[in-house]
Design a protein around this motif. Structure first.
Motif, PDB file in Angstrom:
ATOM      1  N   GLU A   1      68.449   5.329  53.260  1.00  0.00           N
ATOM      2  CA  GLU A   1      67.997   6.365  54.183  1.00  0.00           C
ATOM      3  C   GLU A   1      68.682   6.270  55.542  1.00  0.00           C
ATOM      4  N   TYR A   2      68.832   5.063  56.037  1.00  0.00           N
ATOM      5  CA  TYR A   2      69.427   4.879  57.364  1.00  0.00           C
ATOM      6  C   TYR A   2      70.803   4.219  57.264  1.00  0.00           C
ATOM      7  N   CYS A   3      71.587   4.594  56.266  1.00  0.00           N
ATOM      8  CA  CYS A   3      72.919   4.029  56.109  1.00  0.00           C
ATOM      9  C   CYS A   3      73.758   4.315  57.356  1.00  0.00           C
ATOM     10  N   HIS A   4      74.559   3.355  57.739  1.00  0.00           N
ATOM     11  CA  HIS A   4      75.419   3.510  58.904  1.00  0.00           C
ATOM     12  C   HIS A   4      76.576   2.532  58.802  1.00  0.00           C
ATOM     13  N   PRO A   5      77.727   2.872  59.337  1.00  0.00           N
ATOM     14  CA  PRO A   5      78.871   1.954  59.286  1.00  0.00           C
ATOM     15  C   PRO A   5      78.662   0.778  60.227  1.00  0.00           C
ATOM     16  N   ALA A   6      79.148  -0.389  59.797  1.00  0.00           N
ATOM     17  CA  ALA A   6      79.068  -1.584  60.642  1.00  0.00           C
ATOM     18  C   ALA A   6      80.268  -1.667  61.579  1.00  0.00           C
ATOM     19  N   HIS A   7      81.329  -0.891  61.280  1.00  0.00           N
ATOM     20  CA  HIS A   7      82.584  -0.931  62.038  1.00  0.00           C
ATOM     21  C   HIS A   7      83.181  -2.335  62.011  1.00  0.00           C
ATOM     22  N   GLU A   8      83.041  -2.968  60.853  1.00  0.00           N
ATOM     23  CA  GLU A   8      83.597  -4.302  60.630  1.00  0.00           C
ATOM     24  C   GLU A   8      84.267  -4.304  59.263  1.00  0.00           C
ATOM     25  N   TRP A   9      85.559  -4.611  59.216  1.00  0.00           N
ATOM     26  CA  TRP A   9      86.302  -4.583  57.965  1.00  0.00           C
ATOM     27  C   TRP A   9      86.100  -5.865  57.179  1.00  0.00           C
ATOM     28  N   VAL A  10      85.905  -5.733  55.866  1.00  0.00           N
ATOM     29  CA  VAL A  10      85.851  -6.879  54.965  1.00  0.00           C
ATOM     30  C   VAL A  10      86.695  -6.557  53.740  1.00  0.00           C
ATOM     31  N   HIS A  11      87.269  -7.602  53.132  1.00  0.00           N
ATOM     32  CA  HIS A  11      87.992  -7.383  51.893  1.00  0.00           C
ATOM     33  C   HIS A  11      86.991  -6.954  50.835  1.00  0.00           C
ATOM     34  N   ILE A  12      87.381  -6.019  50.021  1.00  0.00           N
ATOM     35  CA  ILE A  12      86.447  -5.447  49.059  1.00  0.00           C
ATOM     36  C   ILE A  12      85.893  -6.493  48.086  1.00  0.00           C
ATOM     37  N   GLY A  13      86.661  -7.559  47.853  1.00  0.00           N
ATOM     38  CA  GLY A  13      86.199  -8.607  46.949  1.00  0.00           C
ATOM     39  C   GLY A  13      85.221  -9.571  47.578  1.00  0.00           C
ATOM     40  N   SER A  14      84.976  -9.437  48.882  1.00  0.00           N
ATOM     41  CA  SER A  14      84.113 -10.384  49.563  1.00  0.00           C
ATOM     42  C   SER A  14      82.736  -9.813  49.912  1.00  0.00           C
ATOM     43  N   LEU A  15      82.409  -8.636  49.369  1.00  0.00           N
ATOM     44  CA  LEU A  15      81.098  -8.059  49.632  1.00  0.00           C
ATOM     45  C   LEU A  15      80.011  -9.059  49.241  1.00  0.00           C
ATOM     46  N   SER A  16      79.018  -9.162  50.031  1.00  0.00           N
ATOM     47  CA  SER A  16      78.049 -10.262  49.900  1.00  0.00           C
ATOM     48  C   SER A  16      77.344 -10.300  48.557  1.00  0.00           C
ATOM     49  N   THR A  17      77.180  -9.166  47.899  1.00  0.00           N
ATOM     50  CA  THR A  17      76.439  -9.151  46.635  1.00  0.00           C
ATOM     51  C   THR A  17      77.345  -9.258  45.419  1.00  0.00           C
ATOM     52  N   VAL A  18      78.661  -9.388  45.655  1.00  0.00           N
ATOM     53  CA  VAL A  18      79.615  -9.351  44.552  1.00  0.00           C
ATOM     54  C   VAL A  18      79.916 -10.756  44.044  1.00  0.00           C
ATOM     55  N   ARG A  19      79.957 -10.888  42.735  1.00  0.00           N
ATOM     56  CA  ARG A  19      80.385 -12.135  42.112  1.00  0.00           C
ATOM     57  C   ARG A  19      81.408 -11.791  41.033  1.00  0.00           C
ATOM     58  N   GLY A  20      82.667 -11.752  41.428  1.00  0.00           N
ATOM     59  CA  GLY A  20      83.703 -11.379  40.473  1.00  0.00           C
ATOM     60  C   GLY A  20      83.761  -9.876  40.279  1.00  0.00           C
ATOM     61  N   GLY A  21      84.068  -9.453  39.062  1.00  0.00           N
ATOM     62  CA  GLY A  21      84.142  -8.032  38.767  1.00  0.00           C
ATOM     63  C   GLY A  21      85.542  -7.487  38.963  1.00  0.00           C
ATOM     64  N   ASN A  22      85.716  -6.222  38.643  1.00  0.00           N
ATOM     65  CA  ASN A  22      87.038  -5.605  38.673  1.00  0.00           C
ATOM     66  C   ASN A  22      87.640  -5.506  40.063  1.00  0.00           C
TER      67      ASN A  22
END
Length: 206
Positions: A84-105
């Motif tokens: 509901e309140y989604c907003h950009p953090a204005h902070e870049w991260v590598h797509i593979g380092s998203l906090s909830t990600v463990r491996g994957g494509n």
């Protein structure tokens, strides 16, 4: 009908269960009585408010094409399932380092990025021109690096290095740290796949 088309049709019906006026306010969408409009990687789409179907056009809908699976599923997920309140953090991260990600494509060493990097190798001029055509903002680093609009409210960075005698070609995509407030992790794969497809199309355009 393929399974992909079946799932896309199912989502078009699911879309109609959601509050469209809320979507309009949330993302400041252009709209009229028949359609909602949204830009996705430099291309204008419209969502039929009666059927839920999504089409795109490059000539203000004098002609139009049906959105493919990656396009449609990304747009549906963002409009229907973003927080509901989604907003950009204005902070870049590598797509593979998203906090909830463990491996994957989309992990750093996946074939997804290796294969894409090979396609761009030796074509840095064409890649840069494609990013310019998508109204990218050039960043002063790497062989090619541009900030691109995935959506007007959600940016990404594409970075590419040519191969040399020691290292193969390397492609990275940086995303906003809050991207999972806008879409599910599985949908990020669709969105990035579409982004790279659009870049490839612009590279081939004369």
């Amino acid at each position: 009908m393929s399974n992909y088309e079946t799932m896309k049709d199912r989502m078009s019906s699911h879309f109609l269960e959601y509050d469209q006026e809320k979507m309009i306010r949330k993302f400041a969408l252009e709209h009229d009585e028949k359609y909602l409009y949204i830009f996705f990687v430099g291309r204008k789409y419209r969502i039929n408010r009666i059927t839920g179907g999504i089409t795109w056009s490059v000539d203000e809908f004098q002609t139009e094409e049906n959105a493919n699976y990656n396009e449609a599923m990304t747009i549906y997920d963002v409009l229907c399932n973003s927080k509901e309140y989604c907003h950009p953090a204005h902070e870049w991260v590598h797509i593979g380092s998203l906090s909830t990600v463990r491996g994957g494509n989309l992990a750093n060493d996946s074939n997804f990025f290796k294969d894409a990097g090979k396609k761009f190798d030796g074509k840095t001029a064409e890649l840069a021109k494609a990013c310019e055509r998508l109204h990218g903002i050039k960043m002063e680093k790497d062989d090619v690096a541009y900030q691109l609009e995935m959506f007007s409210f959600l940016l990404v960075v594409l970075r590419f290095w040519e191969s040399d005698d020691e290292f193969p070609a390397s492609l990275q995509v940086l995303v906003d740290r809050n991207i999972l407030e806008y879409m599910h992790y599985e949908t990020v794969m669709f969105a990035i796949g579409h982004l790279l497809e659009r870049v490839g199309e612009e590279m081939e355009r004369k």
